[in-house]
Enzyme design. Structure first.
Site, PDB file in Angstrom:
ATOM      1  N   LYS A   5      -6.590 -19.413 -13.389  1.00 59.95           N
ATOM      2  CA  LYS A   5      -6.716 -18.237 -12.520  1.00 59.95           C
ATOM      3  C   LYS A   5      -7.769 -17.275 -13.092  1.00 59.95           C
ATOM      4  CE  LYS A   5      -2.974 -15.689 -12.151  1.00 59.95           C
ATOM      5  NZ  LYS A   5      -2.827 -14.254 -12.411  1.00 59.95           N
TER       6      LYS A   5
ATOM      7  N   ASP B 195      -3.207 -16.242  -7.196  1.00 58.69           N
ATOM      8  CA  ASP B 195      -2.071 -15.532  -7.795  1.00 58.69           C
ATOM      9  C   ASP B 195      -0.919 -15.561  -6.784  1.00 58.69           C
ATOM     10  OD1 ASP B 195      -2.788 -13.778  -5.834  1.00 58.69           O
ATOM     11  OD2 ASP B 195      -2.874 -12.019  -7.113  1.00 58.69           O
TER      12      ASP B 195
END
Ligand code: SF4
Length: 240
Positions: A122, A140
């Site tokens: 991420k 996310d």
């Protein structure tokens, strides 16, 4: 709703980009500043991270200076945010690795970035799109929730969502996915979604839409706009 394809993806992203035109909160500065910002923001409110950044980058203006600092010195600059001890350790290790293994340059590929301490897919994805103009999608909880509700993906984990979105979204739009869905998930497509305020509700597959505006709808919208303005102002000031 039929099967979602590039045309629908493009249409929805265009509408949401009009609603959320600002860059992501951690899309700031050079690759070093960008990477530090994203690492600090894990499980922490963006506002808190942006507020400490001016002091942080005055103390550690380059990755070499961060590598030379002690973990205690780094802790001293980030102690207002959650998990600061772990984050200080990771920042120190990351900086030493960048100096020793990459000659002081933040690496620009996924494989290299995720070898750095404290950097997962991420974090690496945000840095790839924001600093290196490389297609990637940082997923996310917001991106995971909104894209599942919209019917773009049917996935149980953010990791699976990332894989599905990488296939679905054309390269030139990948950057926009995280930008708009993080904000949409934070302000409108929240746990009890504000579908009454959502400009893509007619294109959304979610069955339990919440279409009745509450009495204080106007206040909610004004507050949303104010929060986004404050965030953008903090982002602009973070690396001055
Ligand atoms: S219509 Fe509702 S569920 Fe669908 S994206 Fe908008 S806020 Fe989320």
């Amino acid at each position: 709703m039929g099967r979602i394809g590039p045309i629908e993806v493009m249409r929805i992203l265009k509408i949401l980009k009009r609603l959320w035109p600002n860059p992501g909160a951690m899309e700031i500065g050079n690759p070093y500043q960008n990477l530090v910002g994203v690492m600090l923001s894990a499980r922490t409110r963006d506002e808190q991270v942006l507020k400490l950044m001016p002091g942080f980058f005055r103390a550690f203006s380059t990755v070499e200076k961060l590598a030379d600092a002690t973990t205690k010195q780094i802790e001293g600059k980030i102690s207002t945010i959650g998990m600061y001890r772990q984050k200080a350790k990771n920042l120190k290790k990351m900086a030493v690795d960048v100096v020793v293994k990459f000659g002081g340059k933040i690496p620009s590929t996924m494989d290299e970035l995720i070898r750095l301490a404290g950097v997962g897919r991420k974090t690496a994805s945000v840095v790839l799109v924001a600093s290196f103009d490389t297609p990637a999608i940082a997923v996310d909880t917001h991106v995971h929730r909104v894209t599942n509700r919209l019917g773009w993906v049917k996935t149980k984990t953010p990791q699976k969502t990332e894989q599905a979105l990488l296939k679905l979204v054309p390269d030139k739009l990948k950057h926009t996915v995280n930008q708009v869905f993080v904000k949409h998930g934070r302000y409108i497509c929240i746990s009890k979604p504000r579908c009454w305020a959502c400009p893509v509700r007619d294109l959304c597959a979610f069955k339990q839409k919440n279409l009745v505006a509450p009495k204080n709808a106007r206040e909610i919208l004004i507050d949303m706009e104010r929060r986004e303005q404050v965030l953008e102002e903090l982002r602009r000031q973070a690396i001055r």
